[in-house]
Design a protein around this motif. Structure first.
Motif, PDB file in Angstrom:
ATOM      1  N   ASP A   7       0.816  -1.210   0.000  1.00 43.18           N
ATOM      2  CA  ASP A   7       0.000   0.000   0.000  1.00 43.18           C
ATOM      3  C   ASP A   7       0.850   1.259   0.000  1.00 43.18           C
ATOM      4  O   ASP A   7       0.414   2.310   0.447  1.00 43.18           O
ATOM      5  CB  ASP A   7      -0.932  -0.004   1.212  1.00 43.18           C
ATOM      6  CG  ASP A   7      -0.170  -0.129   2.528  1.00 43.18           C
ATOM      7  OD1 ASP A   7       1.049  -0.372   2.479  1.00 43.18           O
ATOM      8  OD2 ASP A   7      -0.809   0.001   3.588  1.00 43.18           O
ATOM      9  N   ASN A   8       2.075   1.162  -0.501  1.00 51.54           N
ATOM     10  CA  ASN A   8       2.957   2.308  -0.454  1.00 51.54           C
ATOM     11  C   ASN A   8       3.959   2.246  -1.598  1.00 51.54           C
ATOM     12  O   ASN A   8       4.018   1.269  -2.341  1.00 51.54           O
ATOM     13  CB  ASN A   8       3.690   2.363   0.894  1.00 51.54           C
ATOM     14  CG  ASN A   8       4.049   3.783   1.300  1.00 51.54           C
ATOM     15  OD1 ASN A   8       4.026   4.700   0.481  1.00 51.54           O
ATOM     16  ND2 ASN A   8       4.389   3.976   2.561  1.00 51.54           N
ATOM     17  N   THR A   9       4.757   3.296  -1.707  1.00 51.20           N
ATOM     18  CA  THR A   9       5.844   3.378  -2.684  1.00 51.20           C
ATOM     19  C   THR A   9       7.142   3.523  -1.908  1.00 51.20           C
ATOM     20  O   THR A   9       7.159   3.404  -0.682  1.00 51.20           O
ATOM     21  CB  THR A   9       5.634   4.590  -3.610  1.00 51.20           C
ATOM     22  OG1 THR A   9       5.539   5.781  -2.799  1.00 51.20           O
ATOM     23  CG2 THR A   9       4.364   4.434  -4.432  1.00 51.20           C
ATOM     24  N   ASN A  69       8.502   2.336   1.539  1.00 51.79           N
ATOM     25  CA  ASN A  69       8.549   3.251   2.668  1.00 51.79           C
ATOM     26  C   ASN A  69       7.571   2.778   3.732  1.00 51.79           C
ATOM     27  O   ASN A  69       6.481   2.285   3.432  1.00 51.79           O
ATOM     28  CB  ASN A  69       8.219   4.676   2.231  1.00 51.79           C
ATOM     29  CG  ASN A  69       9.414   5.369   1.596  1.00 51.79           C
ATOM     30  OD1 ASN A  69       9.336   5.876   0.483  1.00 51.79           O
ATOM     31  ND2 ASN A  69      10.543   5.387   2.301  1.00 51.79           N
TER      32      ASN A  69
END
Length: 212
Positions: A170-172, A200
């Motif tokens: 759910d992130n980059t 991250n």
């Protein structure tokens, strides 16, 4: 350590040169064209060497103690270039390191290589990365395989999520954070023989790496 960064003109690789220099290493930038040397030195390369993954590049390994393979054709190139760079180029680099006695090898790979069939759009790219990773795992090298998720150009956040396979993506992750991980990993013995994904997250980079 004298660290050869293969694909040193790439966005992550350029920042890796900087982080290696800051950590006290001697970054050696392997570049495809001499015209890229100025930029590499501006980013921290102590030395440069012009060599092409699609031909013989043994000379680039002279005096090298560790390799970071950060070359890539990108997920949007044709399968032909992906095979030549991300797969065949990586395999040749692994074999060259093994043949010339350079034991330490860090591979910048990609999240999604565990099961390339889940991503039809860039499946050829992920297949190439997976096959290169598998070849490295079968080698005698002291390897680490780093698999980041989707990359951004924001400043480093300095906090990551690090797992063998991240289930909730759910992130980059920023390119600078990836570069920091690569530079810290190069002489981190507890990362030898490890493959992990990074995004991250909430754990400071140093702490996350110490838990490997």
């Amino acid at each position: 350590m004298r660290v050869l960064v293969i694909g040193a003109n790439g966005q992550v690789a350029r920042q890796t040169l900087t982080k290696l220099k800051e950590a006290g290493h001697t970054p050696v930038a392997m570049l495809r064209h001499a015209k890229q040397e100025t930029v590499a030195k501006e980013h921290g390369a102590k030395e440069t060497v012009v060599a092409d993954l699609e031909s013989n590049f043994d000379h680039a390994f002279n005096g090298i103690e560790a390799v970071i393979f950060a070359a890539g054709s990108g997920g949007h190139t044709g399968a032909d270039k992906t095979i030549l760079v991300d797969l065949w180029g990586a395999i040749k680099a692994i074999d060259t390191a093994e043949r010339l006695g350079v034991k330490r090898f860090v591979m910048l790979s990609s999240m999604g290589t565990v099961d390339p069939d889940k991503s039809e759009r860039i499946r050829h790219y992920l297949v190439a990365k997976k096959l290169a990773d598998d070849h490295l795992k079968r080698s005698s090298l002291d390897y680490t395989i780093v698999r980041p998720g989707s990359l951004t150009n924001e400043p480093a956040k300095m906090d990551i999520k690090l797992e063998e396979e991240i289930q909730v993506r759910d992130n980059t992750i920023t390119r600078e954070d990836v570069a920091i991980v690569l530079a810290k990993t190069v002489d981190l013995h507890t990362s030898y023989g490890k493959t992990f994904e990074i995004l991250n997250g909430d754990t400071p980079i140093q702490q996350a790496l110490e838990q490997l």
